[in-house]
Design an enzyme around this catalytic site. Structure first.
Site, PDB file in Angstrom:
ATOM      1  N   CYS A 177      59.454 -29.574  25.819  1.00 14.01           N
ATOM      2  CA  CYS A 177      60.702 -30.185  25.358  1.00 14.01           C
ATOM      3  C   CYS A 177      61.791 -29.135  25.112  1.00 14.01           C
ATOM      4  O   CYS A 177      62.870 -29.453  24.618  1.00 14.01           O
ATOM      5  CB  CYS A 177      60.464 -31.016  24.103  1.00 14.01           C
ATOM      6  SG  CYS A 177      60.133 -30.026  22.647  1.00 14.01           S
ATOM      7  N   TYR A 183      11.484 -31.278  17.842  1.00 13.62           N
ATOM      8  CA  TYR A 183      11.269 -30.101  17.005  1.00 13.62           C
ATOM      9  C   TYR A 183      11.169 -30.363  15.513  1.00 13.62           C
ATOM     10  O   TYR A 183      10.953 -29.429  14.750  1.00 13.62           O
ATOM     11  CB  TYR A 183      12.354 -29.049  17.262  1.00 13.62           C
ATOM     12  CG  TYR A 183      13.753 -29.577  17.089  1.00 13.62           C
ATOM     13  CD1 TYR A 183      14.549 -29.831  18.187  1.00 13.62           C
ATOM     14  CD2 TYR A 183      14.255 -29.830  15.830  1.00 13.62           C
ATOM     15  CE1 TYR A 183      15.820 -30.334  18.041  1.00 13.62           C
ATOM     16  CE2 TYR A 183      15.523 -30.332  15.674  1.00 13.62           C
ATOM     17  CZ  TYR A 183      16.305 -30.583  16.779  1.00 13.62           C
ATOM     18  OH  TYR A 183      17.556 -31.092  16.624  1.00 13.62           O
ATOM     19  N   LYS A 206      15.906 -22.553  21.068  1.00 11.27           N
ATOM     20  CA  LYS A 206      16.996 -23.493  20.799  1.00 11.27           C
ATOM     21  C   LYS A 206      17.370 -24.149  22.120  1.00 11.27           C
ATOM     22  O   LYS A 206      17.947 -23.513  22.994  1.00 11.27           O
ATOM     23  CB  LYS A 206      18.185 -22.752  20.197  1.00 11.27           C
ATOM     24  CG  LYS A 206      19.289 -23.671  19.737  1.00 11.27           C
ATOM     25  CD  LYS A 206      20.292 -22.921  18.872  1.00 11.27           C
ATOM     26  CE  LYS A 206      21.297 -23.844  18.227  1.00 11.27           C
ATOM     27  NZ  LYS A 206      22.226 -24.422  19.189  1.00 11.27           N
ATOM     28  N   ARG A 229      23.583 -37.659  17.292  1.00  9.67           N
ATOM     29  CA  ARG A 229      23.927 -36.952  16.070  1.00  9.67           C
ATOM     30  C   ARG A 229      25.266 -37.425  15.498  1.00  9.67           C
ATOM     31  O   ARG A 229      25.425 -37.518  14.299  1.00  9.67           O
ATOM     32  CB  ARG A 229      23.992 -35.449  16.344  1.00  9.67           C
ATOM     33  CG  ARG A 229      24.476 -34.683  15.140  1.00  9.67           C
ATOM     34  CD  ARG A 229      24.070 -33.247  15.201  1.00  9.67           C
ATOM     35  NE  ARG A 229      25.225 -32.387  15.200  1.00  9.67           N
ATOM     36  CZ  ARG A 229      25.150 -31.068  15.251  1.00  9.67           C
ATOM     37  NH1 ARG A 229      23.993 -30.485  15.348  1.00  9.67           N
ATOM     38  NH2 ARG A 229      26.231 -30.349  15.228  1.00  9.67           N
ATOM     39  N   LYS A 243      21.776 -16.457  18.467  1.00  3.27           N
ATOM     40  CA  LYS A 243      22.316 -16.775  19.784  1.00  3.27           C
ATOM     41  C   LYS A 243      22.044 -15.650  20.768  1.00  3.27           C
ATOM     42  O   LYS A 243      22.298 -14.491  20.465  1.00  3.27           O
ATOM     43  CB  LYS A 243      23.842 -16.999  19.678  1.00  3.27           C
ATOM     44  CG  LYS A 243      24.215 -18.269  18.935  1.00  3.27           C
ATOM     45  CD  LYS A 243      23.787 -19.486  19.722  1.00  3.27           C
ATOM     46  CE  LYS A 243      24.350 -20.772  19.163  1.00  3.27           C
ATOM     47  NZ  LYS A 243      25.565 -21.240  19.691  1.00  3.27           N
ATOM     48  N   ASP A 261      19.260 -26.455  24.700  1.00  2.00           N
ATOM     49  CA  ASP A 261      20.684 -26.750  24.794  1.00  2.00           C
ATOM     50  C   ASP A 261      20.904 -28.083  25.498  1.00  2.00           C
ATOM     51  O   ASP A 261      20.962 -28.159  26.714  1.00  2.00           O
ATOM     52  CB  ASP A 261      21.352 -25.615  25.581  1.00  2.00           C
ATOM     53  CG  ASP A 261      22.839 -25.580  25.317  1.00  2.00           C
ATOM     54  OD1 ASP A 261      23.289 -26.259  24.377  1.00  2.00           O
ATOM     55  OD2 ASP A 261      23.551 -24.878  26.049  1.00  2.00           O
ATOM     56  N   GLU A 286      -1.462 -45.922  42.312  1.00  2.00           N
ATOM     57  CA  GLU A 286      -2.181 -46.780  41.361  1.00  2.00           C
ATOM     58  C   GLU A 286      -1.307 -47.124  40.148  1.00  2.00           C
ATOM     59  O   GLU A 286      -1.337 -48.245  39.655  1.00  2.00           O
ATOM     60  CB  GLU A 286      -3.442 -46.066  40.865  1.00  2.00           C
ATOM     61  CG  GLU A 286      -4.599 -46.131  41.831  1.00  2.00           C
ATOM     62  CD  GLU A 286      -5.736 -45.250  41.364  1.00  2.00           C
ATOM     63  OE1 GLU A 286      -6.735 -45.788  40.863  1.00  2.00           O
ATOM     64  OE2 GLU A 286      -5.580 -44.009  41.465  1.00  2.00           O
ATOM     65  N   CYS A 309      58.687 -34.460  21.000  1.00  2.00           N
ATOM     66  CA  CYS A 309      57.995 -33.675  22.020  1.00  2.00           C
ATOM     67  C   CYS A 309      56.861 -34.522  22.629  1.00  2.00           C
ATOM     68  O   CYS A 309      55.942 -34.925  21.915  1.00  2.00           O
ATOM     69  CB  CYS A 309      57.462 -32.408  21.341  1.00  2.00           C
ATOM     70  SG  CYS A 309      56.604 -31.298  22.441  1.00  2.00           S
ATOM     71  N   GLU A 311      15.998 -32.830  21.215  1.00  2.00           N
ATOM     72  CA  GLU A 311      17.110 -32.509  22.079  1.00  2.00           C
ATOM     73  C   GLU A 311      16.848 -33.156  23.437  1.00  2.00           C
ATOM     74  O   GLU A 311      15.763 -32.993  23.993  1.00  2.00           O
ATOM     75  CB  GLU A 311      17.158 -30.979  22.199  1.00  2.00           C
ATOM     76  CG  GLU A 311      18.454 -30.404  22.601  1.00  2.00           C
ATOM     77  CD  GLU A 311      19.505 -30.322  21.488  1.00  2.00           C
ATOM     78  OE1 GLU A 311      19.232 -30.663  20.319  1.00  2.00           O
ATOM     79  OE2 GLU A 311      20.622 -29.923  21.828  1.00  2.00           O
ATOM     80  N   GLU A 358      11.425 -20.805  17.118  1.00  2.00           N
ATOM     81  CA  GLU A 358      11.385 -21.810  18.186  1.00  2.00           C
ATOM     82  C   GLU A 358      12.544 -21.542  19.113  1.00  2.00           C
ATOM     83  O   GLU A 358      13.529 -20.925  18.721  1.00  2.00           O
ATOM     84  CB  GLU A 358      11.601 -23.213  17.598  1.00  2.00           C
ATOM     85  CG  GLU A 358      10.496 -23.686  16.720  1.00  2.00           C
ATOM     86  CD  GLU A 358      10.938 -24.894  15.885  1.00  2.00           C
ATOM     87  OE1 GLU A 358      11.658 -25.769  16.415  1.00  2.00           O
ATOM     88  OE2 GLU A 358      10.571 -24.940  14.706  1.00  2.00           O
ATOM     89  N   CYS A 401      59.447 -24.390  23.759  1.00  2.00           N
ATOM     90  CA  CYS A 401      58.365 -25.315  24.083  1.00  2.00           C
ATOM     91  C   CYS A 401      58.421 -25.642  25.574  1.00  2.00           C
ATOM     92  O   CYS A 401      59.472 -26.028  26.084  1.00  2.00           O
ATOM     93  CB  CYS A 401      58.515 -26.590  23.263  1.00  2.00           C
ATOM     94  SG  CYS A 401      57.355 -27.875  23.732  1.00  2.00           S
ATOM     95  N   CYS A 415      55.726 -26.013  18.131  1.00  2.00           N
ATOM     96  CA  CYS A 415      56.949 -26.695  18.529  1.00  2.00           C
ATOM     97  C   CYS A 415      57.310 -27.625  17.383  1.00  2.00           C
ATOM     98  O   CYS A 415      56.540 -28.521  17.049  1.00  2.00           O
ATOM     99  CB  CYS A 415      56.717 -27.500  19.806  1.00  2.00           C
ATOM    100  SG  CYS A 415      58.063 -28.673  20.096  1.00  2.00           S
TER     101      CYS A 415
HETATM  102  P1  AMP Z   1      24.685 -26.315  16.452  1.00  2.00           P
HETATM  103  O1  AMP Z   1      24.960 -27.522  17.294  1.00  2.00           O
HETATM  104  O2  AMP Z   1      25.058 -25.031  17.063  1.00  2.00           O
HETATM  105  O3  AMP Z   1      25.121 -26.496  15.032  1.00  2.00           O
HETATM  106  O4  AMP Z   1      23.103 -26.204  16.379  1.00  2.00           O
HETATM  107  C1  AMP Z   1      22.332 -27.209  15.795  1.00  2.00           C
HETATM  108  C2  AMP Z   1      21.651 -27.988  16.871  1.00  2.00           C
HETATM  109  O5  AMP Z   1      20.705 -27.216  17.584  1.00  2.00           O
HETATM  110  C3  AMP Z   1      20.835 -29.094  16.296  1.00  2.00           C
HETATM  111  O6  AMP Z   1      21.611 -30.219  16.024  1.00  2.00           O
HETATM  112  C4  AMP Z   1      19.847 -29.354  17.389  1.00  2.00           C
HETATM  113  O7  AMP Z   1      20.340 -30.388  18.199  1.00  2.00           O
HETATM  114  C5  AMP Z   1      19.826 -28.099  18.225  1.00  2.00           C
HETATM  115  N1  AMP Z   1      18.481 -27.520  18.390  1.00  2.00           N
HETATM  116  C6  AMP Z   1      17.964 -27.153  19.570  1.00  2.00           C
HETATM  117  N2  AMP Z   1      16.730 -26.664  19.442  1.00  2.00           N
HETATM  118  C7  AMP Z   1      16.418 -26.711  18.133  1.00  2.00           C
HETATM  119  C8  AMP Z   1      15.266 -26.356  17.362  1.00  2.00           C
HETATM  120  N3  AMP Z   1      14.180 -25.826  17.921  1.00  2.00           N
HETATM  121  N4  AMP Z   1      15.320 -26.559  16.034  1.00  2.00           N
HETATM  122  C9  AMP Z   1      16.424 -27.076  15.449  1.00  2.00           C
HETATM  123  N5  AMP Z   1      17.534 -27.440  16.128  1.00  2.00           N
HETATM  124  C10 AMP Z   1      17.548 -27.264  17.454  1.00  2.00           C
HETATM  125 ZN    ZN Z   2      57.908 -29.459  22.283  1.00  2.00          ZN
END
Ligand code: AMP
Ligand code: ZN
Length: 664
Positions: A405, A221, A112, A133, A308, A114, A33, A426, A169, A110, A402, A420
């Protein structure tokens, strides 16, 4: 019903179904549909082109081609995040921020995500544009591609503000990524390396219908803008969800670092059940008022920190150590590994940093090594499994010449890397410098890629970037893979770089330690290459944020006759080696030597405009009040602790109008 009404009815219906299906994950209509309705709409739109709408659901199938992505300055800068790796790091952060505000502090946790960061701007409830960005100040406009992502609303619902940016993201969930790779392997193509790079690469495809085929998603976010109906970060997320955005529901408000750690521990395990990649947790001060009080460092908000997750580790055999020469002559040892899977990708090489690192860990060829992958693309070697070391193993002897070179390498006092010194002779240095010169953030020469630069150098057509401007079509035509059209593009691209502004030319020159930000500072201060070349070391150091390392490097650059000749040749070719008069006209030094702190909400100019006005008039903007602050420009709702601090240090607090008078 007339065509106009039917079109708007179909658009409304399709939007709702789309939102239910992709964002809420609860389909309200069958695929069949949906397709029928979409076809009907497409048909009606073709027959009635006067009812075109850039945000119609039919736009999602793509088709628009972007040849050149426009550079757009973000209304609100996109900052990076500081990282933390342990409870201690988090406690330190807590101590730092609690000094900046009074009262209780709550946090939102929250995940993060990737992927590739994106900033979406909405005006009157419609998607106006989407910008990557980039360097945080400005990025590439990728709107046509973004519109094909089904989880991004093109038209909003509810009581949204007039105009705002929303940050998110772009991710490629594992399932879709694996499917894409299966198709590629079947077609005999190399599989993509990882979801994150594939997601960010997708944004820069020229053909948006190719992007439409990729199962990208956008997780949002943060809403940013002025005068928003929002007081906390969690409310920020809730509101965005109400307006139709895809905001994951995992966020949680907590009131202590211990609770933050519980959230981290939970997700360190459960993240593997998520459909997309995450690399940590982002912790933010929940109260936006407090956030405002805390402000930003040069790179990141003080009110947020990323935690992290521990990187994954594997062990494998190091087959051989080879050495790479960079554009500045720096030598980087590289470990060539027995291929091994790590965090979803096959790893074949790892960085060894420098001679000290190799010595410290006593890394040798044929060793079994532990490899770890952090945020970087290139994994790191963390240590050696000595129990597996072969008996005939030899201590690694770092190279003395090097590899490119054969010049004897040098190592300056206090520097970890070998260099070098054969700067002008070079090959990788010659090629690397030109590649840097043409790169996107520098001269952005379209139609000339890194490989072509290598070809041009190897065919003795150029030996430095000044030579580019003397290239002719006849010279480049015989090169490998060159055709009439690509040769034309190359020459036009080079010609077009003559309009690139001075600050970027200065960055492009490749003076050591003069990165983008430093180049901006120097360009603004000296206004022309001649003034910069004539500056003494002391003068350079007296420029704000320029230290002795940069100053020495600038002096060294201009003390080389070859460099001076090259700069003069660029000048003869018409490259912008001074700030254009247009830019200069809007700049004064009325506020020279004065530092301003801006706080609150303004009526006549936006906060960003205010900051720009300060800088354009020679002043400096700082985010926190100290004895060095000259004035606080206060708008409505200035933070109470900022106010108290300004009063206790007796710093004049002025209004927006006072400020505008100051520069008029
Ligand atoms: P970095 O690139 O390591 O400096 O981390 C910053 C980036 O994390 C930001 O530019 C966002 O793109 C990303 N990011 C992912 N999840 C989140 C979140 N929940 N809040 C803020 N930033 C986030
Ligand atoms: Zn060199």
């Amino acid at each position: 019903m007339n065509a106009k009404d039917r079109i708007s009815q179909l658009r409304d219906e399709l939007r709702k179904h789309n939102h239910s299906y992709y964002v809420l994950d609860t389909p309200t209509i069958s695929d069949f549909e949906f397709d029928q309705k979409l076809k009907e709409l497409q048909q009606l739109e073709t027959e009635n082109p006067e009812h075109y709408d850039a945000n119609s659901p039919t736009i999602r199938v793509g088709g628009a081609i972007t040849k050149n992505f426009n550079t757009i300055v973000h209304d609100n800068r996109m900052y990076s995040l500081d990282n933390s790796y342990s409870k201690e790091d988090l406690l330190d952060w807590e101590t730092r921020i609690k000094k900046l505000v009074d009262g209780e502090v709550n946090y939102t946790c929250e995940l993060k995500y990737d992927g590739a960061s994106i900033s979406l701007t909405y005006e009157d409830g419609k998607l106006l544009r989407a910008v990557t960005r980039g360097d945080g100040y400005q990025g590439d406009e990728v709107t046509a591609n973004i519109k094909t992502i089904k989880t991004i609303p093109l038209v909003l619902q509810g009581d949204f503000p007039n105009r705002f940016d929303i940050r998110g993201e772009i991710v490629l969930p594992f399932e879709g990524f694996n499917k894409m790779n299966e198709d590629r392997v079947e077609a005999g193509e190399e599989p993509y390396r990882n979801p994150r790079n594939t997601a960010s690469g997708s944004l820069k495809l020229q053909d948006s219908s190719e992007v439409a085929k990729r199962p990208l998603e956008c997780l949002l976010y943060s809403v940013v803008g002025e005068k928003l109906p929002i007081k906390t970060q969690i409310q920020n997320l809730e509101k965005a969800r109400e307006w139709g955005f895809n905001v994951p529901c995992d966020a949680k408000v907590v009131s202590s670092i211990d609770e933050v750690l519980q959230f981290v521990e939970y997700w360190d395990v459960h993240r593997h059940d998520l459909p997309y990649e995450t690399d940590g947790v982002v912790i933010k001060v929940n109260n936006l008022y407090q956030q405002d009080e805390m402000g930003y460092t040069a790179k990141a908000p003080r009110w947020a920190i990323a935690y992290k997750f521990k990187a994954e580790q594997v062990s494998t055999i190091l087959n051989e150590i080879t050495y790479q020469v960079g554009r500045t002559g720096a030598i980087t040892p590289v470990a060539n590994l027995e291929p091994v899977e790590l965090a979803g990708t096959i790893v074949k090489r790892a960085s060894l940093h420098n001679a000290d690192q190799i010595e410290k860990l006593d890394i040798r060829e044929k060793d079994t090594v532990y490899v770890e992958k952090g945020g970087e693309i290139i994994p790191k070697i963390m240590g050696v499994d000595l129990s597996k070391r072969p008996i005939d193993s030899n201590v690694t002897k770092y190279i003395e010449e090097c590899p490119e070179c054969q010049t004897e390498l040098i190592r300056l006092d206090g520097e970890a890397k070998h260099f070098c010194p054969n700067t002008m002779g070079c090959p990788p240095q010659i090629i690397g410098r030109i590649q840097h010169y043409i790169s996107r953030k520098a001269m952005d020469i379209d139609g000339l890629g890194g490989e072509t630069v290598a070809l041009l150098v190897n065919n003795h057509l150029i030996t430095n970037y000044a030579d580019l401007y003397h290239l002719t079509k006849d010279q480049v035509m015989p090169l490998e893979r060159m055709a009439e059209k690509s040769a034309d593009n190359l020459i036009t691209g080079i010609e077009a770089s003559k309009t690139i502004p001075f600050e970027r030319v200065l960055f492009a020159l490749g003076i050591r330690y003069v990165g983008e930000t430093v180049a901006k500072k120097l360009a603004k201060h000296y206004k022309s290459i001649d003034a910069l070349a004539n500056a003494s070391e002391e003068e350079l150091i007296s420029v704000d944020e320029i230290g002795d390392v940069i100053a020495k490097s600038v002096i060294e650059f201009f003390s080389s006759e070859e460099n001076v000749t090259m700069v003069n040749r660029l000048k003869d070719s018409g490259i912008q080696l001074e700030i254009s008069s247009e830019v200069l006209e809007n700049q004064t030094d009325k506020l020279q030597g004065k530092t301003f702190v801006v706080s609150g909400v303004f009526t006549k100019v936006s906060r960003n405009e205010l900051k720009k006005l300060i800088e354009d008039n020679g002043g400096k903007v700082s985010s926190s009040i100290s004895k060095k602050t000259g004035y606080v420009v206060a708008g409505d709702n200035m933070g109470p602790s900022k106010l108290a601090k300004a009063e206790s240090l007796e710093i004049p607090i002025i209004t927006e109008d006072d400020f505008l008078l100051m520069i008029s």
